[in-house]
Design a protein around this motif. Structure first.
Motif, PDB file in Angstrom:
ATOM      1  N   GLU A  86       0.820  -1.211   0.000  1.00  0.00           N
ATOM      2  CA  GLU A  86       0.000   0.000   0.000  1.00  0.00           C
ATOM      3  C   GLU A  86       0.854   1.262   0.000  1.00  0.00           C
ATOM      4  OE1 GLU A  86      -2.737  -0.304   3.246  1.00  0.00           O
ATOM      5  OE2 GLU A  86      -4.033  -1.700   2.168  1.00  0.00           O
ATOM      6  N   ALA A  87       2.028   1.184   0.629  1.00  0.00           N
ATOM      7  CA  ALA A  87       2.894   2.355   0.702  1.00  0.00           C
ATOM      8  C   ALA A  87       3.489   2.723  -0.662  1.00  0.00           C
ATOM      9  CB  ALA A  87       4.016   2.110   1.714  1.00  0.00           C
ATOM     10  N   VAL A  88       3.721   1.730  -1.512  1.00  0.00           N
ATOM     11  CA  VAL A  88       4.414   2.021  -2.772  1.00  0.00           C
ATOM     12  C   VAL A  88       3.499   2.008  -3.994  1.00  0.00           C
ATOM     13  CG1 VAL A  88       6.577   1.093  -1.878  1.00  0.00           C
ATOM     14  CG2 VAL A  88       5.082  -0.396  -3.215  1.00  0.00           C
ATOM     15  N   TYR A  89       2.322   1.410  -3.876  1.00  0.00           N
ATOM     16  CA  TYR A  89       1.472   1.216  -5.057  1.00  0.00           C
ATOM     17  C   TYR A  89       0.915   2.528  -5.608  1.00  0.00           C
ATOM     18  CZ  TYR A  89      -2.232  -0.303  -8.157  1.00  0.00           C
ATOM     19  OH  TYR A  89      -3.041  -0.482  -9.249  1.00  0.00           O
ATOM     20  N   LYS A  90       1.046   2.657  -6.935  1.00  0.00           N
ATOM     21  CA  LYS A  90       0.426   3.750  -7.684  1.00  0.00           C
ATOM     22  C   LYS A  90      -0.231   3.121  -8.903  1.00  0.00           C
ATOM     23  CE  LYS A  90       3.753   7.322  -6.387  1.00  0.00           C
ATOM     24  NZ  LYS A  90       4.802   6.611  -5.677  1.00  0.00           N
ATOM     25  N   GLU A  91      -1.358   3.660  -9.299  1.00  0.00           N
ATOM     26  CA  GLU A  91      -2.102   3.142 -10.443  1.00  0.00           C
ATOM     27  C   GLU A  91      -1.195   2.999 -11.654  1.00  0.00           C
ATOM     28  OE1 GLU A  91      -5.267   1.473 -12.117  1.00  0.00           O
ATOM     29  OE2 GLU A  91      -5.388   2.351 -10.115  1.00  0.00           O
ATOM     30  N   GLY A  92      -1.266   1.845 -12.321  1.00  0.00           N
ATOM     31  CA  GLY A  92      -0.500   1.628 -13.539  1.00  0.00           C
ATOM     32  C   GLY A  92       0.867   0.990 -13.332  1.00  0.00           C
ATOM     33  N   MET A  93       1.266   0.770 -12.074  1.00  0.00           N
ATOM     34  CA  MET A  93       2.573   0.149 -11.825  1.00  0.00           C
ATOM     35  C   MET A  93       2.547  -1.314 -12.250  1.00  0.00           C
ATOM     36  SD  MET A  93       3.714   1.629  -8.088  1.00  0.00           S
ATOM     37  CE  MET A  93       5.380   0.958  -8.105  1.00  0.00           C
ATOM     38  N   THR A  94       3.696  -1.808 -12.723  1.00  0.00           N
ATOM     39  CA  THR A  94       3.813  -3.224 -13.065  1.00  0.00           C
ATOM     40  C   THR A  94       4.094  -4.023 -11.797  1.00  0.00           C
ATOM     41  OG1 THR A  94       6.196  -3.145 -13.408  1.00  0.00           O
ATOM     42  CG2 THR A  94       4.778  -2.670 -15.337  1.00  0.00           C
ATOM     43  N   THR A  95       3.908  -5.327 -11.874  1.00  0.00           N
ATOM     44  CA  THR A  95       4.199  -6.213 -10.748  1.00  0.00           C
ATOM     45  C   THR A  95       5.644  -6.033 -10.291  1.00  0.00           C
ATOM     46  OG1 THR A  95       2.611  -7.835 -11.565  1.00  0.00           O
ATOM     47  CG2 THR A  95       4.249  -8.625  -9.998  1.00  0.00           C
ATOM     48  N   GLU A  96       6.564  -6.047 -11.246  1.00  0.00           N
ATOM     49  CA  GLU A  96       7.986  -5.937 -10.925  1.00  0.00           C
ATOM     50  C   GLU A  96       8.298  -4.618 -10.220  1.00  0.00           C
ATOM     51  OE1 GLU A  96       6.781  -6.674 -13.996  1.00  0.00           O
ATOM     52  OE2 GLU A  96       7.275  -8.805 -14.062  1.00  0.00           O
ATOM     53  N   ALA A  97       7.700  -3.533 -10.686  1.00  0.00           N
ATOM     54  CA  ALA A  97       7.948  -2.220 -10.079  1.00  0.00           C
ATOM     55  C   ALA A  97       7.441  -2.189  -8.637  1.00  0.00           C
ATOM     56  CB  ALA A  97       7.287  -1.114 -10.902  1.00  0.00           C
ATOM     57  N   ILE A  98       6.272  -2.768  -8.401  1.00  0.00           N
ATOM     58  CA  ILE A  98       5.722  -2.789  -7.039  1.00  0.00           C
ATOM     59  C   ILE A  98       6.650  -3.583  -6.120  1.00  0.00           C
ATOM     60  CG2 ILE A  98       3.795  -3.542  -5.584  1.00  0.00           C
ATOM     61  CD1 ILE A  98       2.005  -3.223  -8.120  1.00  0.00           C
ATOM     62  N   ILE A  99       7.106  -4.746  -6.589  1.00  0.00           N
ATOM     63  CA  ILE A  99       7.991  -5.589  -5.770  1.00  0.00           C
ATOM     64  C   ILE A  99       9.294  -4.857  -5.489  1.00  0.00           C
ATOM     65  CG2 ILE A  99       9.329  -7.733  -5.733  1.00  0.00           C
ATOM     66  CD1 ILE A  99       7.051  -8.951  -7.487  1.00  0.00           C
ATOM     67  N   GLN A 100       9.896  -4.253  -6.511  1.00  0.00           N
ATOM     68  CA  GLN A 100      11.169  -3.549  -6.327  1.00  0.00           C
ATOM     69  C   GLN A 100      11.028  -2.424  -5.306  1.00  0.00           C
ATOM     70  OE1 GLN A 100      12.223  -2.327 -10.287  1.00  0.00           O
ATOM     71  NE2 GLN A 100      13.334  -4.222 -10.714  1.00  0.00           N
ATOM     72  N   GLU A 101       9.976  -1.619  -5.448  1.00  0.00           N
ATOM     73  CA  GLU A 101       9.778  -0.507  -4.520  1.00  0.00           C
ATOM     74  C   GLU A 101       9.482  -1.000  -3.102  1.00  0.00           C
ATOM     75  OE1 GLU A 101      10.380   2.729  -5.088  1.00  0.00           O
ATOM     76  OE2 GLU A 101      11.092   2.020  -7.039  1.00  0.00           O
TER      77      GLU A 101
END
Length: 196
Positions: A174-189
């Motif tokens: 929830e802290a890193v998620y932004k609309e349109g992010m890919t799975t990989e980007a969410i995991i990395q962040e």
């Protein structure tokens, strides 16, 4: 490791099916939950797979969903539960029903499955309790609000499989998620945030 196959379904005779992938025929064993959703012979099919290498054989198991594959992998980590018993579990109960059984501690449903006695059912419930609900049919994580299967739910499942507890998975995602992010980007962040 063979993680996924896409090809033409040549034949299906439970629990075996034959998949032609560019001229190579792969013999795959699958649970009945996957068989019920198979297309007709001659149509294209994608399966998530798990390869088991033994001294006497290489066995390829195929699943219609990542949730089934993940549960299969969790089950074969339990002492006394091999691939055949794991397939029997997946053939007898859905992924969601299995995790519900584990969370409730009810072993009665599991004992009715072939290859599962009372002691094995109790061991499954006891050893799987920590992971109960890490994945579900929709790819959600235990204790987290359900979200449509997509980048966020895939990232949550990946974080949970890395060992993060449900509360931590929710906080990080929830802290890193932004609309349109890919799975990989969410995991990395999320991983970057966890290391702060």
């Amino acid at each position: 490791m063979i993680g996924r196959l896409t090809g033409v379904l040549l034949s299906k005779q439970p629990p075996h099916l034959l998949l032609d992938v560019h001229g190579v025929g792969y013999e795959v064993e699958a649970p009945m939950s996957t068989f019920f959703r198979l297309p007709a012979a001659g149509e294209t099919l994608t399966l998530h797979t798990h390869l088991v290498v033994r001294e006497d054989a290489h066995l390829l198991f195929g699943f219609g969903s990542m949730a089934e594959k993940t549960l299969f992998r969790d089950l074969i980590k339990i002492s006394g539960v091999g691939p055949k018993v794991a397939l029997a579990v997946l053939s007898g109960v859905s992924v969601e029903e299995f995790w519900g059984t584990v969370r409730s501690g009810e072993t009665g449903r599991l004992v009715k499955l072939p290859g599962i006695g009372k002691k094995t059912a109790e061991r499954l419930v006891l050893e799987m309790r920590d992971r109960a609900g890490v994945t579900s049919a929709e790819g959600t994580v235990a204790g987290l609000p359900a979200v449509p299967f997509g980048a966020l739910s895939e990232a949550r499942a990946a974080l949970a499989s890395l060992g993060y507890k449900p509360a931590e998975v929710q906080r990080l995602s929830e802290a890193v998620y932004k609309e349109g992010m890919t799975t990989e980007a969410i995991i990395q962040e999320a991983l970057k945030r966890a290391l702060r």
